[in-house]
Design an enzyme around this catalytic site. Structure first.
Site, PDB file in Angstrom:
ATOM      1  N   GLY A  13      -7.652   2.721  -1.140  1.00  0.00           N
ATOM      2  CA  GLY A  13      -6.838   1.750  -1.852  1.00  0.00           C
ATOM      3  C   GLY A  13      -7.019   1.570  -3.270  1.00  0.00           C
ATOM      4  O   GLY A  13      -6.327   0.496  -3.823  1.00  0.00           O
ATOM      5  N   VAL A  65      -1.277   6.820   4.448  1.00  0.00           N
ATOM      6  CA  VAL A  65      -1.464   6.254   5.716  1.00  0.00           C
ATOM      7  C   VAL A  65      -0.350   6.207   6.438  1.00  0.00           C
ATOM      8  O   VAL A  65      -0.400   5.844   7.614  1.00  0.00           O
ATOM      9  CB  VAL A  65      -2.213   4.972   5.603  1.00  0.00           C
ATOM     10  N   ILE A  92      -5.032  -1.522   1.365  1.00  0.00           N
ATOM     11  CA  ILE A  92      -3.666  -0.800   1.194  1.00  0.00           C
ATOM     12  C   ILE A  92      -2.671  -1.815   1.883  1.00  0.00           C
ATOM     13  O   ILE A  92      -2.789  -2.222   2.901  1.00  0.00           O
ATOM     14  CB  ILE A  92      -3.878   0.454   2.095  1.00  0.00           C
ATOM     15  N   TYR A 155       6.786 -13.930  -0.562  1.00  0.00           N
ATOM     16  CA  TYR A 155       5.767 -13.308   0.210  1.00  0.00           C
ATOM     17  C   TYR A 155       6.533 -12.503   1.274  1.00  0.00           C
ATOM     18  O   TYR A 155       6.209 -11.449   1.919  1.00  0.00           O
ATOM     19  CB  TYR A 155       4.702 -13.986   0.579  1.00  0.00           C
ATOM     20  N   LYS A 162       0.734  -9.226   7.174  1.00  0.00           N
ATOM     21  CA  LYS A 162      -0.702  -9.579   7.167  1.00  0.00           C
ATOM     22  C   LYS A 162      -1.203 -10.372   8.394  1.00  0.00           C
ATOM     23  O   LYS A 162      -2.350 -10.604   8.732  1.00  0.00           O
ATOM     24  CB  LYS A 162      -1.007 -10.588   5.889  1.00  0.00           C
ATOM     25  N   ILE A 191      -4.683 -12.029  -7.407  1.00  0.00           N
ATOM     26  CA  ILE A 191      -5.216 -11.100  -8.549  1.00  0.00           C
ATOM     27  C   ILE A 191      -3.869 -10.382  -9.043  1.00  0.00           C
ATOM     28  O   ILE A 191      -3.480  -9.728  -8.344  1.00  0.00           O
ATOM     29  CB  ILE A 191      -6.288 -10.328  -8.183  1.00  0.00           C
ATOM     30  N   THR A 193      -2.319  -7.356 -10.111  1.00  0.00           N
ATOM     31  CA  THR A 193      -2.585  -5.815  -9.706  1.00  0.00           C
ATOM     32  C   THR A 193      -1.322  -5.208  -9.525  1.00  0.00           C
ATOM     33  O   THR A 193      -0.166  -6.053  -9.494  1.00  0.00           O
ATOM     34  CB  THR A 193      -3.256  -5.749  -8.175  1.00  0.00           C
ATOM     35  N   LEU A 194      -1.226  -4.055  -9.283  1.00  0.00           N
ATOM     36  CA  LEU A 194       0.173  -3.262  -9.067  1.00  0.00           C
ATOM     37  C   LEU A 194       0.831  -3.798  -8.031  1.00  0.00           C
ATOM     38  O   LEU A 194       2.176  -3.989  -7.972  1.00  0.00           O
ATOM     39  CB  LEU A 194      -0.019  -1.684  -8.890  1.00  0.00           C
TER      40      LEU A 194
END
Ligand code: NAD
Length: 261
Positions: A13, A65, A92, A155, A162, A191, A193-194
């Site tokens: 990932g 995946v 991932i 989310y 999750k 954080i 990130t992409l």
């Protein structure tokens, strides 16, 4: 001598140098691990290969995946190159961006399947191929978020994915525990990130998270990396099925009371 000296592990990932997986990779290498990496498609390979090579990676190979044949080809290569495996980091996730921004109640079957397939089932798919290569002391680790147990705005379906990932962590821990293999998840604070850019109003989430946390700051890639290497190492030999928070204590608080949205 580091806490992962002599161990071989996969970091799944990494997209770029902002990825949480990259923070874990650097910490794992610092602690003496020999690493292997996957990448998703040619575009990603251009970024991932030089990063992986900078840590002396012995394996850098494609894996999508969402495709069983691709997962098989990747793990076949690992079996051929290494034969055995000490740890796997699964970092991932993917969901349709629109599905995270729209009202949750209109989530389509297709978007639900996509999010759960790539973000949750893939951990089981990797575990079932990695476990036969592990001896007692093997360790599997995945990345989760508080949206699994709280309704976090923006989310949506990823929170459901999750929740399934955290439940999968417990069931994998139960199933693989008899072979001495540990399975844990790290619940990281936000954080940049992409993947995070897909989450609606991520800037506000980061802001509220820093102010609502006990330590009054957002966590870094390095902090997640350091906790992860502990969980991957023999220092955590008595820890399995756990959701370990690395969120500067945000989850124990009442959020960001008194500060309006
Ligand atoms: P990232 O975009 O750097 O990493 C996500 C990775 O998933 C990328 O490398 C991407 O290539 C990979 N991926 C997506 N679909 C794939 C597929 N079909 N096959 C193979 N790989 C695929 O973002 P990140 O924030 O480092 O995300 C890593 C993990 O951390 C995710 O599970 C994410 O949900 C979790 N997490 C992130 C945060 C955050 O705030 N960034 C917080 C908690 C948990």
């Amino acid at each position: 001598m580091g806490i992962l000296s002599g161990k071989k592990g996969l970091i799944l990932g990494v997209a770029n140098n902002k990825s949480i997986a990259w923070g874990i990779a650097r910490a794992a290498r610092r602690e003496g691990a020999t690493l292997g990496f996957n990448f998703l498609g040619e575009q990603m390979e251009k970024r991932v290969r030089p990063l992986a090579e900078s840590l002396g990676a012995e394996i850098v190979a494609p894996m999508d995946v969402s495709d069983d044949a691709s997962i098989d080809a990747f793990f076949d290569k690992v079996k051929m190159e290494w034969g055995e495996l000490d740890f796997v980091v699964h970092s991932i996730a993917f969901a349709n961006k629109d599905a995270l921004r729209d009202r949750f109640s209109i989530t389509s079957r297709e978007d639900f399947h996509l999010a759960l397939d790539v973000s949750s089932y893939s951990f089981i798919a990797c575990a079932q191929r990695a476990a036969p290569m592990m001896k007692e002391g093997g360790s599997l680790l995945t990345m989760t978020y508080l949206g699994a147990e709280r309704a976090v705005p923006g989310y949506g379906v990823m929170g459901v994915a999750k929740a399934a990932l955290e439940a999968s962590t417990r069931y994998l821990a139960q199933d693989l525990g008899v072979d001495g293999i540990r399975v844990n998840s790290v619940s990281a604070g936000p954080i940049r990130t992409l993947a995070a850019s897909a989450v609606g109003d991520f800037r506000k989430l980061m802001d509220k998270s820093a102010r609502g946390s006990m330590l009054k700051h957002n966590v870094t890639q390095e902090e997640v990396g350091n906790t992860s290497v502990y969980l991957l190492s023999d220092l955590a030999s008595g820890v399995t099925g756990e959701v370990h928070y690395v969120d500067a204590g945000f989850h124990i608080g009442a959020g960001d009371p008194g500060i309006p949205d």
